[in-house]
Design an enzyme around this catalytic site. Structure first.
Site, PDB file in Angstrom:
ATOM      1  N   ASP A   8       6.520  14.794 -38.062  1.00 25.44           N
ATOM      2  CA  ASP A   8       7.769  14.555 -37.345  1.00 25.44           C
ATOM      3  C   ASP A   8       8.594  15.852 -37.399  1.00 25.44           C
ATOM      4  O   ASP A   8       8.114  16.881 -37.908  1.00 25.44           O
ATOM      5  CB  ASP A   8       8.509  13.335 -37.907  1.00 25.44           C
ATOM      6  CG  ASP A   8       9.017  13.559 -39.323  1.00 25.44           C
ATOM      7  OD1 ASP A   8       8.776  14.653 -39.876  1.00 25.44           O
ATOM      8  OD2 ASP A   8       9.656  12.647 -39.872  1.00 25.44           O
ATOM      9  N   CYS A  67       5.732  14.196 -43.024  1.00 23.64           N
ATOM     10  CA  CYS A  67       7.101  13.868 -42.637  1.00 23.64           C
ATOM     11  C   CYS A  67       7.988  14.259 -43.812  1.00 23.64           C
ATOM     12  O   CYS A  67       7.534  15.011 -44.685  1.00 23.64           O
ATOM     13  CB  CYS A  67       7.237  12.395 -42.237  1.00 23.64           C
ATOM     14  SG  CYS A  67       6.804  11.212 -43.516  1.00 23.64           S
ATOM     15  N   THR A  69       9.135  12.605 -46.527  1.00 24.82           N
ATOM     16  CA  THR A  69       8.564  12.209 -47.820  1.00 24.82           C
ATOM     17  C   THR A  69       7.052  11.999 -47.759  1.00 24.82           C
ATOM     18  O   THR A  69       6.406  11.903 -48.798  1.00 24.82           O
ATOM     19  CB  THR A  69       9.177  10.871 -48.279  1.00 24.82           C
ATOM     20  OG1 THR A  69       8.829   9.876 -47.297  1.00 24.82           O
ATOM     21  CG2 THR A  69      10.684  10.960 -48.425  1.00 24.82           C
ATOM     22  N   HIS A 100     -13.102   8.381 -54.542  1.00 23.91           N
ATOM     23  CA  HIS A 100     -13.152   6.946 -54.850  1.00 23.91           C
ATOM     24  C   HIS A 100     -12.742   6.055 -53.691  1.00 23.91           C
ATOM     25  O   HIS A 100     -13.244   4.950 -53.560  1.00 23.91           O
ATOM     26  CB  HIS A 100     -12.246   6.625 -56.043  1.00 23.91           C
ATOM     27  CG  HIS A 100     -12.749   7.204 -57.327  1.00 23.91           C
ATOM     28  ND1 HIS A 100     -12.163   6.963 -58.538  1.00 23.91           N
ATOM     29  CD2 HIS A 100     -13.802   8.018 -57.588  1.00 23.91           C
ATOM     30  CE1 HIS A 100     -12.818   7.597 -59.492  1.00 23.91           C
ATOM     31  NE2 HIS A 100     -13.814   8.267 -58.938  1.00 23.91           N
ATOM     32  N   HIS A 135     -17.882   2.419 -55.488  1.00 24.94           N
ATOM     33  CA  HIS A 135     -16.680   2.620 -54.668  1.00 24.94           C
ATOM     34  C   HIS A 135     -16.900   2.118 -53.239  1.00 24.94           C
ATOM     35  O   HIS A 135     -15.970   1.637 -52.601  1.00 24.94           O
ATOM     36  CB  HIS A 135     -16.291   4.098 -54.649  1.00 24.94           C
ATOM     37  CG  HIS A 135     -16.056   4.640 -56.023  1.00 24.94           C
ATOM     38  ND1 HIS A 135     -15.053   4.171 -56.839  1.00 24.94           N
ATOM     39  CD2 HIS A 135     -16.720   5.575 -56.744  1.00 24.94           C
ATOM     40  CE1 HIS A 135     -15.091   4.798 -58.003  1.00 24.94           C
ATOM     41  NE2 HIS A 135     -16.103   5.658 -57.973  1.00 24.94           N
TER      42      HIS A 135
END
Ligand code: PRP
Ligand code: URA
Length: 366
Positions: A8, A67, A69, A100, A135
């Protein structure tokens, strides 16, 4: 490797730096999916969906989303079935999210970490590989959950596991699991479940426009295209599903594959194979109510492929995660349809909770 990158406005500068970093270090081919400026605000979900869809459909191998955060990008991208976004602000988490969790998108926050650390995280994430094994069983459960929510909409580059959670199917499965259910009822219910499952497993069959004269007028309608279906039960237990399916698609051709599972090695042993001559032109549904280790299913699919089969799906009633992982690993082009994904296999290779030996319960041979 094709890397779809998006940000963004808040992370526009970091995106520019990471694009340059990928190019300089020759880490892959960058496809920039926006935003194109930091002078006007943009909404992170728009960019996240674009990158998520590209990765899920296989037009990009990996995605990077940035972005303020990294959180919004991760929440939004993870709404796309087939997009597995990992929000990472340290190198170790980034590596483990590949090894994993098989993450295919990395999200980071430009307001949380600086460019040097973001570059290190990106390098580690791009270099790490998925370890598979236990996994794969776990990530297989995530895929199965996605397909339960949206069986037909997933833009998949590999086979899907679709679980039929229709109440009628689940009700009938609960009865066949019961050890006190008599052979006659068991047999009838397996046919009914197989018949109900046809609606979902044939959802993507190609259609062609045809002209039809109704008593009132000529009109256009849709009919199945091409040579249509072949169903291939795996003997013995797959036979129990045939009539239920033929009631819905009576013109399907029927092949047979004879396999039994060696009780010591659990490996499949082939004893019979007869398929329709035009198998390469048909949509093929391999039938076996039990997908346990996946050895029998994988061998049956290989046999059908050797005889020219191309468009193949596997229809089971009870599947174990081990079998699902094995079939997707051996045959990534094959969709699995099942009514239940159970917990695990016991030491004898039986599905838990399962329903016991399907062949014995169908034919009363115990
Ligand atoms: C059962 C079942 C599958 C196979 C599944 O058949 O119908 O074909 O086991 O196990 P897998 O996924 O570990 O290979 P079985 O070998 O008991 O033969 P039968 O149907 O003739 O009884
Ligand atoms: N075959 C069966 O019939 N049942 C199982 O649980 C496993 C393999």
């Amino acid at each position: 490797m094709k890397i779809a990158i998006g940000s963004d406005h808040a992370a526009f500068s970091l995106k520019k730096i990471l694009k340059e970093h990928i190019r300089e270090k020759g880490l892959g081919e960058v496809v920039d999916m926006g935003t194109d400026t930091d002078s006007t605000p943009s909404d992170y979900p728009d960019i996240a969906f674009r990158v998520g869809e590209a990765v899920a459909a296989g037009t990009a191998d990996r995605g990077v989303l940035l972005c303020g955060t990294g959180v919004g990008m991760s929440i939004a991208a993870n709404k796309i079935p087939g997009a597995y976004a990992a929000h990472c602000h340290d190198v170790e988490t980034a590596k483990l999210s590949r090894r994993h969790n098989n993450s295919n998108i990395l999200t980071m926050g430009a307001r949380i970490i600086g460019a040097p650390l973001a570059e290190k995280i990106l390098d580690a994430w791009l270099a790490a590989s998925f370890e598979g094994g236990r996994h794969a069983i776990r990530t297989g459960k995530i895929e199965a959950c996605e397909n339960k929510i949206c069986p037909a909409c997933r833009p998949s580059k590999h086979g899907r596991t679709v679980i039929f959670d229709h109440p009628l199917v689940q009700h009938k499965v609960s009865i066949i699991r019961d050890k006190n259910t008599p052979v006659k009822t068991f047999r009838e219910l397996v046919q009914e479940i197989a018949g109900l499952m046809v609606y979902e497993s044939t959802r993507n069959l190609p259609l062609v426009k045809v002209k039809v004269e109704t008593p009132l007028t000529e009109t256009e309608a849709y009919a199945l295209e091409g040579k249509k279906l072949a169903i291939v039960p795996v003997l013995r237990a797959g036979l129990g599903m045939v009539d239920g399916i033929l009631q819905i698609v009576p013109n399907a051709k029927v092949g047979h594959i004879g396999l039994y599972r060696d009780p010591e090695t659990l490996n499949p042993v082939e004893y019979y194979c007869k398929l329709p001559g035009d198998i390469s032109e048909r949509d093929i549904f391999i039938l076996d109510p039990m997908l346990a280790t996946g050895g029998s299913a994988s061998a049956a699919i290989s046999l059908v492929k050797e005889k020219g089969g191309k468009k193949i799906s596997l229809v089971s009633i009870i599947a174990a995660p081990e079998g699902v992982a094995r079939v997707h690993e051996d045959h990534p082009d094959v969709d699995i349809f099942t009514a239940a994904l159970d917990s695990h296999l016991d030491k004898n290779g039986y599905i838990v909770p399962g329903l016991g030996d399907a062949g014995d319960r169908l034919f009363g041979t115990k």
